[in-house]
Motif scaffolding. Structure first.
Motif, PDB file in Angstrom:
ATOM      1  N   THR A 276     -53.653  15.544 -72.803  1.00 32.71           N
ATOM      2  CA  THR A 276     -53.232  16.416 -74.083  1.00 32.71           C
ATOM      3  C   THR A 276     -54.428  14.978 -75.086  1.00 32.71           C
ATOM      4  O   THR A 276     -54.055  15.211 -76.423  1.00 32.71           O
ATOM      5  CB  THR A 276     -52.047  16.791 -74.487  1.00 32.71           C
ATOM      6  N   GLY A 277     -55.779  14.975 -75.343  1.00 34.92           N
ATOM      7  CA  GLY A 277     -56.306  13.740 -76.095  1.00 34.92           C
ATOM      8  C   GLY A 277     -56.472  14.884 -76.995  1.00 34.92           C
ATOM      9  O   GLY A 277     -56.374  15.900 -77.379  1.00 34.92           O
ATOM     10  N   ALA A 278     -56.979  14.526 -78.247  1.00 34.31           N
ATOM     11  CA  ALA A 278     -57.324  15.055 -79.866  1.00 34.31           C
ATOM     12  C   ALA A 278     -58.095  16.539 -79.522  1.00 34.31           C
ATOM     13  O   ALA A 278     -56.961  17.013 -79.705  1.00 34.31           O
ATOM     14  CB  ALA A 278     -58.034  13.934 -80.625  1.00 34.31           C
ATOM     15  N   ALA A 279     -59.059  16.708 -78.602  1.00 39.85           N
ATOM     16  CA  ALA A 279     -59.316  18.501 -79.045  1.00 39.85           C
ATOM     17  C   ALA A 279     -58.751  19.160 -78.123  1.00 39.85           C
ATOM     18  O   ALA A 279     -58.875  20.120 -78.286  1.00 39.85           O
ATOM     19  CB  ALA A 279     -61.152  18.176 -78.388  1.00 39.85           C
ATOM     20  N   GLY A 280     -57.772  18.732 -77.378  1.00 44.88           N
ATOM     21  CA  GLY A 280     -56.889  19.552 -76.628  1.00 44.88           C
ATOM     22  C   GLY A 280     -55.141  19.066 -76.654  1.00 44.88           C
ATOM     23  O   GLY A 280     -54.595  19.425 -75.873  1.00 44.88           O
ATOM     24  N   SER A 281     -54.970  19.015 -78.358  1.00 44.48           N
ATOM     25  CA  SER A 281     -53.677  18.016 -78.589  1.00 44.48           C
ATOM     26  C   SER A 281     -52.940  19.997 -79.273  1.00 44.48           C
ATOM     27  O   SER A 281     -51.508  19.390 -79.735  1.00 44.48           O
ATOM     28  CB  SER A 281     -53.640  17.390 -79.342  1.00 44.48           C
ATOM     29  N   GLY A 282     -53.165  20.210 -79.402  1.00 48.02           N
ATOM     30  CA  GLY A 282     -53.056  21.800 -80.280  1.00 48.02           C
ATOM     31  C   GLY A 282     -51.607  22.777 -78.864  1.00 48.02           C
ATOM     32  O   GLY A 282     -51.501  22.671 -78.094  1.00 48.02           O
ATOM     33  N   SER A 283     -50.054  23.393 -79.768  1.00 48.32           N
ATOM     34  CA  SER A 283     -49.118  23.449 -79.275  1.00 48.32           C
ATOM     35  C   SER A 283     -49.810  24.352 -78.314  1.00 48.32           C
ATOM     36  O   SER A 283     -49.365  24.753 -77.418  1.00 48.32           O
ATOM     37  CB  SER A 283     -47.808  23.696 -79.965  1.00 48.32           C
ATOM     38  N   ALA A 284     -50.283  25.385 -79.158  1.00 48.65           N
ATOM     39  CA  ALA A 284     -50.511  26.733 -77.731  1.00 48.65           C
ATOM     40  C   ALA A 284     -51.805  26.370 -76.969  1.00 48.65           C
ATOM     41  O   ALA A 284     -51.623  26.578 -76.197  1.00 48.65           O
ATOM     42  CB  ALA A 284     -51.571  27.454 -78.865  1.00 48.65           C
ATOM     43  N   VAL A 299     -50.937  16.301 -68.008  1.00 49.90           N
ATOM     44  CA  VAL A 299     -50.704  14.573 -68.771  1.00 49.90           C
ATOM     45  C   VAL A 299     -50.918  14.508 -70.251  1.00 49.90           C
ATOM     46  O   VAL A 299     -51.473  14.508 -70.691  1.00 49.90           O
ATOM     47  CB  VAL A 299     -50.805  13.084 -68.357  1.00 49.90           C
ATOM     48  N   PHE A 300     -49.835  13.700 -70.828  1.00 48.37           N
ATOM     49  CA  PHE A 300     -50.451  13.112 -72.259  1.00 48.37           C
ATOM     50  C   PHE A 300     -51.077  12.235 -72.277  1.00 48.37           C
ATOM     51  O   PHE A 300     -51.256  11.147 -71.816  1.00 48.37           O
ATOM     52  CB  PHE A 300     -48.646  12.706 -72.642  1.00 48.37           C
ATOM     53  N   GLY A 301     -51.891  12.208 -73.453  1.00 43.67           N
ATOM     54  CA  GLY A 301     -53.294  11.612 -73.408  1.00 43.67           C
ATOM     55  C   GLY A 301     -53.413  11.892 -75.726  1.00 43.67           C
ATOM     56  O   GLY A 301     -53.372  12.678 -75.966  1.00 43.67           O
ATOM     57  N   SER A 302     -53.383  10.112 -76.056  1.00 45.23           N
ATOM     58  CA  SER A 302     -53.067  10.560 -77.250  1.00 45.23           C
ATOM     59  C   SER A 302     -54.871  10.740 -77.940  1.00 45.23           C
ATOM     60  O   SER A 302     -54.593  10.639 -79.449  1.00 45.23           O
ATOM     61  CB  SER A 302     -51.709   9.091 -77.878  1.00 45.23           C
ATOM     62  N   ASP A 303     -55.996  10.129 -77.437  1.00 46.95           N
ATOM     63  CA  ASP A 303     -56.875   9.745 -78.230  1.00 46.95           C
ATOM     64  C   ASP A 303     -56.727   8.613 -79.424  1.00 46.95           C
ATOM     65  O   ASP A 303     -57.044   8.466 -80.094  1.00 46.95           O
ATOM     66  CB  ASP A 303     -57.290  10.577 -78.364  1.00 46.95           C
ATOM     67  N   TYR A 304     -55.658   7.838 -78.859  1.00 49.92           N
ATOM     68  CA  TYR A 304     -55.788   6.397 -79.311  1.00 49.92           C
ATOM     69  C   TYR A 304     -56.632   5.245 -79.638  1.00 49.92           C
ATOM     70  O   TYR A 304     -57.395   5.738 -78.913  1.00 49.92           O
ATOM     71  CB  TYR A 304     -53.854   5.224 -78.801  1.00 49.92           C
ATOM     72  N   ALA A 305     -57.164   5.236 -81.282  1.00 49.13           N
ATOM     73  CA  ALA A 305     -57.656   4.182 -81.849  1.00 49.13           C
ATOM     74  C   ALA A 305     -58.417   5.158 -82.152  1.00 49.13           C
ATOM     75  O   ALA A 305     -58.775   5.309 -83.574  1.00 49.13           O
ATOM     76  CB  ALA A 305     -58.729   3.760 -80.525  1.00 49.13           C
ATOM     77  N   PRO A 306     -59.679   6.255 -81.868  1.00 51.44           N
ATOM     78  CA  PRO A 306     -59.990   7.085 -82.913  1.00 51.44           C
ATOM     79  C   PRO A 306     -59.305   7.592 -83.555  1.00 51.44           C
ATOM     80  O   PRO A 306     -59.177   7.639 -84.621  1.00 51.44           O
ATOM     81  CB  PRO A 306     -61.041   7.692 -82.171  1.00 51.44           C
ATOM     82  N   LEU A 307     -58.015   7.934 -83.271  1.00 50.31           N
ATOM     83  CA  LEU A 307     -56.984   8.549 -83.781  1.00 50.31           C
ATOM     84  C   LEU A 307     -56.520   7.099 -84.248  1.00 50.31           C
ATOM     85  O   LEU A 307     -55.376   7.311 -83.212  1.00 50.31           O
ATOM     86  CB  LEU A 307     -56.131   9.566 -82.894  1.00 50.31           C
ATOM     87  N   LEU A 314     -47.889  13.237 -80.084  1.00 46.77           N
ATOM     88  CA  LEU A 314     -46.837  12.986 -79.722  1.00 46.77           C
ATOM     89  C   LEU A 314     -45.701  14.103 -80.154  1.00 46.77           C
ATOM     90  O   LEU A 314     -45.165  15.074 -78.893  1.00 46.77           O
ATOM     91  CB  LEU A 314     -45.912  11.807 -79.234  1.00 46.77           C
ATOM     92  N   GLU A 315     -45.929  14.532 -80.848  1.00 48.82           N
ATOM     93  CA  GLU A 315     -44.299  15.627 -81.778  1.00 48.82           C
ATOM     94  C   GLU A 315     -45.301  17.069 -81.078  1.00 48.82           C
ATOM     95  O   GLU A 315     -44.006  18.209 -81.408  1.00 48.82           O
ATOM     96  CB  GLU A 315     -44.525  15.302 -83.057  1.00 48.82           C
ATOM     97  N   ARG A 316     -46.730  16.659 -80.913  1.00 44.70           N
ATOM     98  CA  ARG A 316     -47.355  18.746 -80.973  1.00 44.70           C
ATOM     99  C   ARG A 316     -46.594  19.094 -80.008  1.00 44.70           C
ATOM    100  O   ARG A 316     -46.793  20.092 -79.011  1.00 44.70           O
ATOM    101  CB  ARG A 316     -48.357  19.096 -80.853  1.00 44.70           C
ATOM    102  N   VAL A 317     -46.921  17.810 -79.043  1.00 41.70           N
ATOM    103  CA  VAL A 317     -46.989  17.978 -77.010  1.00 41.70           C
ATOM    104  C   VAL A 317     -45.597  18.323 -76.773  1.00 41.70           C
ATOM    105  O   VAL A 317     -44.712  19.159 -76.362  1.00 41.70           O
ATOM    106  CB  VAL A 317     -46.851  16.583 -76.555  1.00 41.70           C
ATOM    107  N   ARG A 318     -44.618  17.660 -77.581  1.00 41.30           N
ATOM    108  CA  ARG A 318     -43.029  17.858 -77.812  1.00 41.30           C
ATOM    109  C   ARG A 318     -43.357  19.137 -78.224  1.00 41.30           C
ATOM    110  O   ARG A 318     -41.800  20.258 -77.187  1.00 41.30           O
ATOM    111  CB  ARG A 318     -42.249  16.475 -78.712  1.00 41.30           C
ATOM    112  N   ALA A 319     -43.328  20.001 -79.074  1.00 32.51           N
ATOM    113  CA  ALA A 319     -43.142  20.528 -79.478  1.00 32.51           C
ATOM    114  C   ALA A 319     -43.202  22.094 -78.910  1.00 32.51           C
ATOM    115  O   ALA A 319     -42.509  22.813 -78.448  1.00 32.51           O
ATOM    116  CB  ALA A 319     -43.533  21.100 -81.494  1.00 32.51           C
ATOM    117  N   PRO A 325     -37.394  21.082 -70.631  1.00 38.84           N
ATOM    118  CA  PRO A 325     -36.901  19.348 -70.972  1.00 38.84           C
ATOM    119  C   PRO A 325     -37.787  19.111 -69.388  1.00 38.84           C
ATOM    120  O   PRO A 325     -38.009  17.751 -69.516  1.00 38.84           O
ATOM    121  CB  PRO A 325     -35.307  19.283 -70.651  1.00 38.84           C
ATOM    122  N   ASP A 326     -37.278  19.679 -68.002  1.00 40.54           N
ATOM    123  CA  ASP A 326     -37.765  19.258 -67.212  1.00 40.54           C
ATOM    124  C   ASP A 326     -39.689  19.084 -66.902  1.00 40.54           C
ATOM    125  O   ASP A 326     -40.254  18.177 -66.621  1.00 40.54           O
ATOM    126  CB  ASP A 326     -37.889  19.844 -65.602  1.00 40.54           C
ATOM    127  N   GLY A 327     -40.209  19.982 -67.534  1.00 43.61           N
ATOM    128  CA  GLY A 327     -41.464  20.512 -67.482  1.00 43.61           C
ATOM    129  C   GLY A 327     -42.167  19.283 -68.802  1.00 43.61           C
ATOM    130  O   GLY A 327     -42.530  18.631 -68.389  1.00 43.61           O
TER     131      GLY A 327
END
Length: 358
Positions: A276-284, A299-307, A314-319, A325-327
């Motif tokens: 879910t890096g930056a260009a793929g982090s939208g909730s939709a 898998v979760f990916g934050s793109d930390y450093a550029p971001l 993280l919040e968009r992925v949680r949303a 909950p299992d997913g």
């Protein structure tokens, strides 16, 4: 409800001290230098923007800044990779980059050894000298404690371009590597890549569209040809949800189209995970990828450093996963723990969670 699992971030970058030194000596892009009171990297090619300068905050180089932020955000562990987005490998010949990759790999290995509970890493590899990269991938596994390598996604834009990496994948198979495909172009010596278009208008938006097409094309190569068949023990992580979810949606269309008849997507993606890096982090986009491929393939990916802050991603992925909950646990934790365990990079302090990984 209190979260009962560690969040693992599989998409993060950094610059080692040698990176600043080697690119800091250059007078032409790609180079690193001062821009006002802070550092910036000057890039070339599509996506570089006018002037080509990308600011580098302290999170790129300061490990204490990184660790403090990860603690604030509740990130237990990161997988670190070289940022192929910046186009250094695409812009320069092997003679001007191999020392850079060697030093980055050595110093990243040292970072992992100093903080094995917080970091794993994949090796920076050259696309202008693939024989060297095969040797360096082996050294990364055998000497440096790295779990694979990172390559630019456009090297796999077509079957023709992917075939040039076959000998490297043979080494990856021997070492059960984790290969990470990240944004960007391979060196021009790799034939079969898409055109590197620099637009005169709406450059940023057009780059996002092209980037989605590039990632989705790599999915077509890797999921829907037999290229990976000889390499069953290699895992593939594809950034940005494989093109902001475009790759997953194209896969769904392939599955339902009577003209294509590809069969089960579960089979085609058995070695592939989307992050879910930056260009793929939208909730939709995250929700669409999960709907099509299942939460076990994301898998979760934050793109930390550029971001500089992982929390919004993280919040968009949680949303996007709040209904399941299992997913959510699979995307934020257990899928990554399973991958790290498979490749010998399992964080010791998370052993209590090992049995929960699929």
């Amino acid at each position: 409800m209190v979260q009962s699992f560690p969040v693992i971030d599989l998409h993060a970058h950094w610059f080692s001290p040698s990176t600043l030194h080697i690119l800091g000596k250059r007078t032409e892009a790609p180079r690193i230098g001062q821009q006002g009171d802070s550092l910036a990297i000057w890039r070339t090619g599509a996506g570089a923007g006018k002037g080509g300068a990308f600011p580098l905050g302290s999170q790129w180089t300061d490990v204490n800044t990184r660790l403090a932020h990860l603690d604030e955000a509740g990130i237990a562990h990161q997988l670190i990779s070289w940022p192929t987005t910046l186009g250094v490998d695409a812009a320069l010949p092997a003679a001007e980059t191999l020392d850079l990759w060697t030093a980055w790999n050595d110093e990243t290995s040292s970072l992992v050894r100093q903080h094995p509970d917080r970091f794993s890493a994949v090796a920076a590899l050259s696309t202008s000298d693939l024989a060297w990269s095969a040797r360096e991938l082996a050294r990364g596994h055998e000497k440096l404690g790295l779990i694979g390598g990172v390559l630019p996604v456009n090297g796999f834009f077509s079957r023709a371009s992917a075939e040039q990496f076959r000998s490297l994948f043979e080494v990856a198979q021997a070492h059960h590597s984790h290969i990470y495909l990240h944004t960007g172009f391979a060196n021009p010596v790799i034939a079969g890549q898409p055109p590197n278009i620099i637009y005169d208008d709406n450059e940023a938006i057009r780059w996002v569209i092209d980037n989605g097409f590039h990632f989705a094309s790599a999915i077509a190569t890797l999921a829907f040809t037999d290229f990976l068949d000889p390499f069953p023990d290699v895992t593939l992580q594809i950034a940005m949800l494989g093109g902001s979810g475009l790759g997953a949606l194209a896969a769904e269309q392939a599955e339902v189209s009577p003209r294509i008849q590809v069969g089960s997507l579960r089979h085609h993606f058995r070695q592939i995970w989307l992050d879910t890096g930056a260009a793929g982090s939208g909730s939709a986009a995250v929700a669409a990828a999960i709907r099509v491929l299942g939460s076990e393939r994301v898998v979760f990916g934050s793109d930390y450093a550029p971001l500089p802050d992982v929390r919004s991603t993280l919040e968009r992925v949680r949303a996007a996963t709040s209904y399941d909950p299992d997913g959510q646990r699979s995307v934020l934790s257990s899928n990554a723990l399973s991958l790290l365990s498979r490749h010998g990079g399992f964080p010791v302090h998370l052993t209590a969670f090992k049995d929960t990984a699929p």
